[in-house]
Write a protein that holds these residues in place. Structure first.
Motif, PDB file in Angstrom:
ATOM      1  N   VAL A 194       1.382  -3.563 -12.751  1.00  0.00           N
ATOM      2  CA  VAL A 194       1.905  -2.295 -12.236  1.00  0.00           C
ATOM      3  C   VAL A 194       1.986  -2.348 -10.717  1.00  0.00           C
ATOM      4  O   VAL A 194       3.039  -2.108 -10.126  1.00  0.00           O
ATOM      5  CB  VAL A 194       1.031  -1.109 -12.692  1.00  0.00           C
ATOM      6  N   ASN A 195       0.881  -2.701 -10.096  1.00  0.00           N
ATOM      7  CA  ASN A 195       0.818  -2.733  -8.635  1.00  0.00           C
ATOM      8  C   ASN A 195       0.908  -4.177  -8.151  1.00  0.00           C
ATOM      9  O   ASN A 195       0.139  -5.033  -8.590  1.00  0.00           O
ATOM     10  CB  ASN A 195      -0.487  -2.104  -8.151  1.00  0.00           C
ATOM     11  N   PHE A 196       1.846  -4.426  -7.243  1.00  0.00           N
ATOM     12  CA  PHE A 196       2.084  -5.777  -6.765  1.00  0.00           C
ATOM     13  C   PHE A 196       2.079  -5.818  -5.225  1.00  0.00           C
ATOM     14  O   PHE A 196       3.068  -6.214  -4.601  1.00  0.00           O
ATOM     15  CB  PHE A 196       3.411  -6.280  -7.332  1.00  0.00           C
ATOM     16  N   PRO A 197       0.963  -5.432  -4.595  1.00  0.00           N
ATOM     17  CA  PRO A 197       0.895  -5.491  -3.132  1.00  0.00           C
ATOM     18  C   PRO A 197       0.878  -6.917  -2.598  1.00  0.00           C
ATOM     19  O   PRO A 197       1.149  -7.144  -1.411  1.00  0.00           O
ATOM     20  CB  PRO A 197      -0.412  -4.758  -2.805  1.00  0.00           C
ATOM     21  N   GLU A 198       0.578  -7.880  -3.469  1.00  0.00           N
ATOM     22  CA  GLU A 198       0.557  -9.283  -3.034  1.00  0.00           C
ATOM     23  C   GLU A 198       1.930  -9.730  -2.527  1.00  0.00           C
ATOM     24  O   GLU A 198       2.026 -10.648  -1.712  1.00  0.00           O
ATOM     25  CB  GLU A 198       0.114 -10.182  -4.188  1.00  0.00           C
ATOM     26  N   VAL A 202       2.387 -11.886   0.976  1.00  0.00           N
ATOM     27  CA  VAL A 202       3.111 -13.139   1.209  1.00  0.00           C
ATOM     28  C   VAL A 202       4.149 -12.947   2.310  1.00  0.00           C
ATOM     29  O   VAL A 202       4.379 -13.854   3.116  1.00  0.00           O
ATOM     30  CB  VAL A 202       3.782 -13.642  -0.088  1.00  0.00           C
ATOM     31  N   VAL A 203       4.769 -11.766   2.380  1.00  0.00           N
ATOM     32  CA  VAL A 203       5.702 -11.488   3.478  1.00  0.00           C
ATOM     33  C   VAL A 203       4.985 -11.660   4.813  1.00  0.00           C
ATOM     34  O   VAL A 203       5.534 -12.268   5.747  1.00  0.00           O
ATOM     35  CB  VAL A 203       6.301 -10.068   3.345  1.00  0.00           C
ATOM     36  N   TRP A 204       3.768 -11.133   4.915  1.00  0.00           N
ATOM     37  CA  TRP A 204       2.986 -11.300   6.154  1.00  0.00           C
ATOM     38  C   TRP A 204       2.813 -12.787   6.481  1.00  0.00           C
ATOM     39  O   TRP A 204       3.086 -13.230   7.600  1.00  0.00           O
ATOM     40  CB  TRP A 204       1.615 -10.625   6.007  1.00  0.00           C
ATOM     41  N   ARG A 205       2.358 -13.548   5.497  1.00  0.00           N
ATOM     42  CA  ARG A 205       2.084 -14.966   5.743  1.00  0.00           C
ATOM     43  C   ARG A 205       3.365 -15.741   6.079  1.00  0.00           C
ATOM     44  O   ARG A 205       3.346 -16.649   6.916  1.00  0.00           O
ATOM     45  CB  ARG A 205       1.393 -15.591   4.525  1.00  0.00           C
ATOM     46  N   PRO A 426       7.836 -14.462  -1.895  1.00  0.00           N
ATOM     47  CA  PRO A 426       6.723 -13.600  -2.316  1.00  0.00           C
ATOM     48  C   PRO A 426       6.484 -13.585  -3.823  1.00  0.00           C
ATOM     49  O   PRO A 426       5.370 -13.292  -4.269  1.00  0.00           O
ATOM     50  CB  PRO A 426       7.156 -12.213  -1.822  1.00  0.00           C
ATOM     51  N   TRP A 427       7.506 -13.921  -4.611  1.00  0.00           N
ATOM     52  CA  TRP A 427       7.327 -13.882  -6.060  1.00  0.00           C
ATOM     53  C   TRP A 427       6.447 -15.003  -6.587  1.00  0.00           C
ATOM     54  O   TRP A 427       5.995 -14.940  -7.743  1.00  0.00           O
ATOM     55  CB  TRP A 427       8.687 -13.903  -6.761  1.00  0.00           C
TER      56      TRP A 427
END
Length: 482
Positions: A194-198, A202-205, A426-427
């Motif tokens: 449901v929640n995919f803040p990861e 990955v965008v940050w990294r 990010p995926w």
């Protein structure tokens, strides 16, 4: 938004509707001018799981027999959450492989996307026939009938897909091992959540890989904008800064979240597709990369981080020839609740958000402290399921749990499936990046983004990308000998 190879669309494609899930730009895009391939049509059942329902519809597909050698395998490219693009019948790494092994190639468009319309509209009652399970049954029936009618029953079939279709490729091999011999599941998220803040982590990294200051500056800019949205006195200047189509109005948390998410989407999209080779499909904006965006964010002559954020937004609007940005959440709701096949979200937005609500989740929220954006939490995104389809948050959670129970999530048990992923994408956070077994290998490609290995090769490709493509061909050749 191809699964798109596509949660929210950025201002890059806001006019076409926003996707909650895979970011914009499916692996199978609208065809560029000049891409010609004959449209063919296949008769499918509307509901594969109800024997009493005899209704049928026509599903679009394409074929390429230029490389086929008698006795060769059959390659089946799986369409995703957007129109299938016949350009993929002329270019793409899978065709390079087809030439090497003498394969016959098919591309099957996903039900409810492109021209494959199983129902008369996109009402919620119609969308109940849209699911990954129905799509897999479409694939199975297509494979069975085509094999029988063309004398291909004894040929080895290989499934290909990128992003959501990559997941389908893996699941096709998992659920129908008697029909498909092997699968290449590129950039495929295997775990529903449901929640995919990861995603944003990955965008940050990925931004930091270009410049350590870049994601910090993006965070400062996003925070500054969120703070300004609390004061109506700033709205006139914000409207001018971001060239909004109408005066900014913030009357609810959803209004604010939608605007913040739209602008964040610029960075999310560019990261996901960084330095790929989508240009052959007629896609605009491939010249805008992480390097370009971080260059703008690091340019002190443009003022404070907020001003540089504005500069990024204007750069993206110029890139896509947009005169203004529609930042209205009410307009978004209006578009997404239009159930006509002629509606502004009918290219895939309404359909894909339904799939996230009814199967996958994948909501790219700002609920983690280790990401660069502000203001679009999980609650804002899940509420849209109730607003658009009358699906409650509890029902979303239950649907996601059922998806993982049905497919196994990361605990997939099968053979002859390879999982290519890119480190910038990010995926990959929901994909397989380490070998499960020798028969379920991962190919993790450092420095590449979403579905990079699927695009046509070019001279500027990273060495590790070229090596990955070669490795995938060797795997296929080995598997086809068995």
């Amino acid at each position: 938004m191809a699964l798109r190879c596509v949660a929210a669309l950025s201002l890059l494609a806001v006019a076409a509707g926003r996707f909650q899930g895979f970011r914009r730009g499916n692996v199978l895009h609208d065809p560029p001018q000049g891409a010609e391939s004959e449209e063919l049509w296949f008769t499918q059942r509307l509901d594969h799981f109800n024997g009493a329902d005899s209704r049928v519809w026509k599903q679009r597909y394409f074929t390429n027999d230029a490389f086929y050698q008698p006795g060769g395998p059959v390659f089946l490219m799986i369409g995703g959450e957007g129109p299938a693009n016949p350009a993929w019948m002329k270019e793409g790494t899978w065709l390079t492989y087809a030439k090497e092994v003498g394969a016959l190639c098919f591309l099957l468009e996903h039900r409810f996307y492109g021209k494959s319309h199983p129902t008369t509209d996109l009402s919620t009652s119609s969308l109940r026939f849209l699911s990954s399970r129905q799509a897999l049954a479409d694939l199975a029936h297509f494979r069975t009938v085509m094999a029988d009618s063309l004398g291909l029953s004894n040929r080895k079939w290989v499934a290909f897909g990128g992003s959501y279709p990559g997941s389908l490729a893996a699941w096709f091999r998992l659920k129908f091992p008697h029909l498909v011999h092997a699968a290449v599941a590129t950039s495929a998220p295997l775990l529903a959540t449901v929640n995919f803040p990861e995603y944003l982590e990955v965008v940050w990294r990925s931004l930091a890989s270009e410049s350590a200051d870049c994601p910090v500056l993006v965070k400062q800019a996003s925070d500054a904008l969120a703070e300004r949205l609390k004061d109506p006195k700033t709205f006139e200047n914000i409207t001018k800064d971001f060239k909004l189509c109408s005066p900014l109005q913030i009357q609810s948390e959803s209004d604010s979240a939608y605007f913040l998410e739209t602008l964040a989407g610029n960075f999310m999209d560019v990261v996901q597709y960084n330095e790929d080779n989508r240009g052959f499909e007629g896609v605009q904006g491939t010249n805008v990369t992480i390097k370009v965006l971080c260059g703008v964010m690091g340019n002190t002559s443009m003022g404070d981080p907020y001003s540089r954020y504005v500069a990024v937004a204007r750069l993206m609007m110029d890139t896509f020839s947009m005169k203004c940005l529609d930042s209205s959440f009410n307009n978004y709701v209006r578009d997404m609740t239009n159930t006509s096949w002629d509606g502004p979200a009918a290219e895939g937005g309404r359909q894909w958000v339904y799939q996230t609500c009814s199967e996958f989740g994948f909501y790219q929220s700002t609920d983690s402290p280790n990401q660069p954006f502000t203001g679009f939490p999980l609650g804002y995104q899940v509420k849209q399921c109730a607003r658009f389809y009358n699906i409650s948050a509890e029902e979303v959670a239950e649907a996601v749990a059922q998806t993982n129970e049905y497919y196994g999530g990361y605990n997939i048990r099968s053979s002859r499936i390879v999982f290519p992923n890119g480190s910038v994408d990010p995926w990959h956070a929901l994909g397989i990046t380490q070998d499960i077994t020798a028969e379920l290998p991962a190919v993790f490609i450092k420095g590449t983004a979403h579905c990079a290995n699927m695009y046509p090769a070019r001279s500027q490709d990273l060495p590790q990308l070229s090596e990955a493509r070669d490795h995938l061909l060797l795997l296929l050749q080995q598997w086809l000998k068995r």
